[in-house]
Structure formats: structure tokens, C-alpha cells
Write a protein that holds these residues in place. Structure first.
Motif, PDB file in Angstrom:
ATOM      1  N   GLU A  25       0.840  -1.187   0.000  1.00  0.00           N
ATOM      2  CA  GLU A  25       0.000   0.000   0.000  1.00  0.00           C
ATOM      3  C   GLU A  25       0.880   1.244   0.000  1.00  0.00           C
ATOM      4  O   GLU A  25       2.068   1.183   0.318  1.00  0.00           O
ATOM      5  CB  GLU A  25      -0.936   0.020   1.207  1.00  0.00           C
ATOM      6  N   GLU A  26       0.286   2.350  -0.372  1.00  0.00           N
ATOM      7  CA  GLU A  26       0.989   3.631  -0.339  1.00  0.00           C
ATOM      8  C   GLU A  26       0.834   4.274   1.032  1.00  0.00           C
ATOM      9  O   GLU A  26      -0.267   4.300   1.582  1.00  0.00           O
ATOM     10  CB  GLU A  26       0.436   4.575  -1.416  1.00  0.00           C
ATOM     11  N   GLN A  27       1.934   4.763   1.568  1.00  0.00           N
ATOM     12  CA  GLN A  27       1.874   5.506   2.819  1.00  0.00           C
ATOM     13  C   GLN A  27       2.639   6.814   2.643  1.00  0.00           C
ATOM     14  O   GLN A  27       3.598   6.885   1.873  1.00  0.00           O
ATOM     15  CB  GLN A  27       2.433   4.690   3.981  1.00  0.00           C
ATOM     16  N   GLU A  28       2.220   7.821   3.379  1.00  0.00           N
ATOM     17  CA  GLU A  28       2.802   9.155   3.229  1.00  0.00           C
ATOM     18  C   GLU A  28       3.803   9.455   4.337  1.00  0.00           C
ATOM     19  O   GLU A  28       3.594   9.111   5.498  1.00  0.00           O
ATOM     20  CB  GLU A  28       1.701  10.211   3.246  1.00  0.00           C
ATOM     21  N   LYS A  33       4.697  10.119  -1.000  1.00  0.00           N
ATOM     22  CA  LYS A  33       4.097   8.791  -0.905  1.00  0.00           C
ATOM     23  C   LYS A  33       5.108   7.712  -1.285  1.00  0.00           C
ATOM     24  O   LYS A  33       5.863   7.862  -2.248  1.00  0.00           O
ATOM     25  CB  LYS A  33       2.864   8.704  -1.809  1.00  0.00           C
ATOM     26  N   TYR A  34       5.086   6.628  -0.507  1.00  0.00           N
ATOM     27  CA  TYR A  34       6.004   5.515  -0.730  1.00  0.00           C
ATOM     28  C   TYR A  34       5.215   4.207  -0.702  1.00  0.00           C
ATOM     29  O   TYR A  34       4.304   4.027   0.120  1.00  0.00           O
ATOM     30  CB  TYR A  34       7.090   5.488   0.340  1.00  0.00           C
ATOM     31  N   LEU A  35       5.596   3.298  -1.605  1.00  0.00           N
ATOM     32  CA  LEU A  35       4.959   1.985  -1.659  1.00  0.00           C
ATOM     33  C   LEU A  35       5.662   1.065  -0.668  1.00  0.00           C
ATOM     34  O   LEU A  35       6.882   0.891  -0.740  1.00  0.00           O
ATOM     35  CB  LEU A  35       5.057   1.405  -3.072  1.00  0.00           C
TER      36      LEU A  35
END
Length: 336
Positions: A25-28, A33-35
Motif C-alpha cells: 500500500e501507499e503511505q505518506e 508517498k512511498y509503496l
């Protein structure tokens, strides 16, 4: 790819069965944003989600590593090495850099510097930049302390290039996803090799050891977002292998090679008779090595090769004999 499997754990909610779910998932982080790879548990009876201890750190480590690389920010061990190179303490470094009192210490403990602070830290790899910053911060020190700090900085080496030993073991490897975000620590690498050979009774063929190294590094990355050795791996005909593994094994202290003739064919065996010094390895790294050995040690070399051939990490890269990114670790079938 989302996967689910039952694990040997009782639900803290009902005492029933638990599924481990793994997904991306993408997180900030800092507005970027990073996968990342995520894990959480699901109570089969209620459908409620919960996380196991350490999972937050697992995700944060992935984000922090990607952020550091994206913005050229040194890793914690690199920041610590800079201070040790100049022979200074945490407070002295913070004063020179214009940081808060405890800021340098926090950076060595894993806090991610801001982009601006990270770039300032990078500049002091150059000793002349370090001296310029020291001069600019002279008012932060007494005359006696300033002279002492300057003497220490002046006595530091001009630059810190990769050592001959690091060149032998790592070649031109760069820190990143391809080496599991790990530092190039030759003591840890050699301890890992000796430890795996010892767990084979002090005698193993390189083909099998290559697979044990691969599984240990990739499993540890799967568990902790870091490899153990910092090596890169390539997919070849007989499965995943450390890049230039022959050179590595030829130069590990305490490891010797022997040619063995069996059924009119010659093979190589690696020996390690000395007691393995595990001091360079963390408790988590030793746990990974123990687990991998418990599975692979009883198997024949041909069985271990076949096991590795079932891994997507090998299948995706075998046709081109290319390097295997550590992101493939999340799809390991032979290890959990």
C-alpha cells in the motif's frame, strides 16, 4: 500481491484461528508517498484486524530507507561513522552543525534528518567543509575545547574511501534495494558465511551455501526490511547466488577450499573448523540464520537448488541472469 495464510497463533479477541495478511500500500511521509509492504492479522471469528509487535517499525524502516535514498540522506550507521572519523562526541557534533543539543545522537539512533540537515551532514564527508563549519561555530566552544576539537578534526583522514576489504567483498555495490538497504560490513558478512558453514558441520559445497546465503538475506529483509550481508544476488542456472561469490568465499577468514574427487568428478567443498564468532551479528540476524539452517541443512544440495527454482525471485530473473531486487523477498515460498 495480497496473500493470506493461517499462522500458529490464537486470536487475542476470541482464542480462535488467525490469518496473516500481507499486501502493499501507499503511505505518506513528509508529504511524499512511498509503496510499502504491510502485514496485519485478522481474527477469523470476528473479522477484526490487529497488528503484531514490531510491525509499525517494519513499515517505517521501509519508508525511511526509501526517503533517505530519494533525498541523499545518510543512514544512521553512516552518520555514526562520520562522528567517529572526527573523534568527537554527540554534543560537539551538534554544536558544529548547528543542531539541537541531542539531535546528532538521535540521528545515530535512527531518527531521519530533515532534507536540509541531511545535506549538511553529507557535506562534512569533506574534511575542509567540516573545518569551515567548525570555524563558523567557534563561539559555541570555550577556547580550550575549540582547540581540542580542531586538533581532533585535523588529525582525521582527508577522505574515507571504500577499504580494500570492502572492495573485495562488495565490489561496486551501492546501498539500496538491490543490496537490501544494508551497510557494507565485512565483519558481519564473514561471520554470516562462517556461521552457515558451521551449521553444516563445518563442511558444505558452494552451491548449497549460495542458496543458504540467499534465503538468509532475503528472509531477514522480509522480516526486518534489511538484509544481513549487504550483498547483491544474481539469478543463474543453479539458482540465486551472491554476486562474485567465489571471490567472497576465497577471502573469508577461517574458510578453506578443498577439491574432492567422487565418482570420477571433482567438486569443491568449503571448510570452517574454527569456532564461529557471532559477535558482529545481532540477535535477530542469528535467529534468521538459525531458522534457515534448520530447514536447509537436512536437505541435499539438489533439493535446495530445486527449492530455489520455485521462487519467483529466481524465475523472474533467470532468463537474463540479472540481479534480484530484495522486493522479491515478500514472495518467498521456501521460507516464512
Amino acid at each position: 500481491m495480497k496473500t493470506e495464510r493461517y499462522i500458529d497463533m490464537k486470536s487475542p479477541l476470541t482464542g480462535g484461528r488467525v490469518k496473516l495478511v500481507e499486501d502493499t500500500e501507499e503511505q505518506e511521509f513528509r508529504k511524499e508517498k512511498y509503496l510499502v509492504h504491510v502485514r496485519y492479522c485478522v481474527c477469523e471469528d470476528t473479522g477484526e484486524q490487529f497488528t503484531m509487535e514490531g510491525q509499525d517499525d517494519f513499515v517505517l524502516n521501509q519508508i525511511y530507507s526509501q526517503y533517505r535514498l530519494a533525498h541523499g540522506i545518510p543512514f544512521a550507521d553512516e552518520i555514526a561513522s562520520l562522528r567517529k572519523r572526527y573523534g568527537l562526541n554527540f554534543t560537539q557534533m551538534s554544536k558544529i552543525m548547528g543542531f539541537g543539543t541531542n539531535q546528532w545522537k538521535q540521528y545515530e539512533q535512527g531518527v531521519v534528518p530533515s532534507e536540509s540537515n541531511g545535506k549538511i551532514i553529507v557535506t562534512i564527508r569533506n574534511k575542509q567543509c567540516m573545518l569551515a563549519l567548525l570555524e563558523a561555530s567557534r563561539s559555541e566552544f570555550t577556547d580550550v575545547e575549540y582547540d581540542k576539537v580542531k586538533t581532533s578534526v585535523m588529525s582525521a583522514p582527508e577522505t574515507v574511501d571504500r577499504t580494500l576489504e570492502q572492495q573485495i567483498f562488495y565490489g561496486k555495490t551501492e546501498r539500496g534495494l538491490m543490496n537490501g538497504f544494508a551497510e557494507m560490513n565485512t565483519d558481519k558478512l564473514q561471520a554470516m558465511v562462517r556461521c552457515l558453514i558451521q551449521r553444516e558441520g563445518g563442511n558444505v559445497c558452494p552451491t548449497k551455501l549460495n542458496k543458504e546465503m540467499f534465503y538468509a538475506d532475503f528472509l531477514h529483509f522480509r522480516r526486518n526490511s534489511r538484509s544481513i550481508s549487504g550483498l547483491q544476488y544474481r539469478a543463474i542456472q543453479y539458482g540465486p547466488v551472491p554476486e562474485h561469490f567465489d571471490t567472497i568465499y576465497d577471502n573469508v577468514d577461517g574458510v578453506t577450499k578443498e577439491s574432492v574427487i567422487t565418482y570420477d568428478s571433482e567438486s569443491i567443498r568449503l571448510h570452517c573448523d574454527a569456532t564461529c564468532d557471532t559477535a558482529p551479528l545481532s540477535a535477530e540476524e542469528l535467529d534468521t540464520l538459525t531458522y534457515v539452517s534448520s530447514i536447509l541443512q537436512p536437505m541435499k544440495t539438489s533439493e535446495v537448488v530445486e527449492l530455489s527454482h520455485n521462487e519467483d525471485a529466481w524465475k523472474h530473473h533467470a532468463s537474463t541472469h540479472s540481479m534480484i531486487p530484495y522486493s522479491e523477498a515478500y514472495e518467498l515460498r521456501g521460507m516464512r
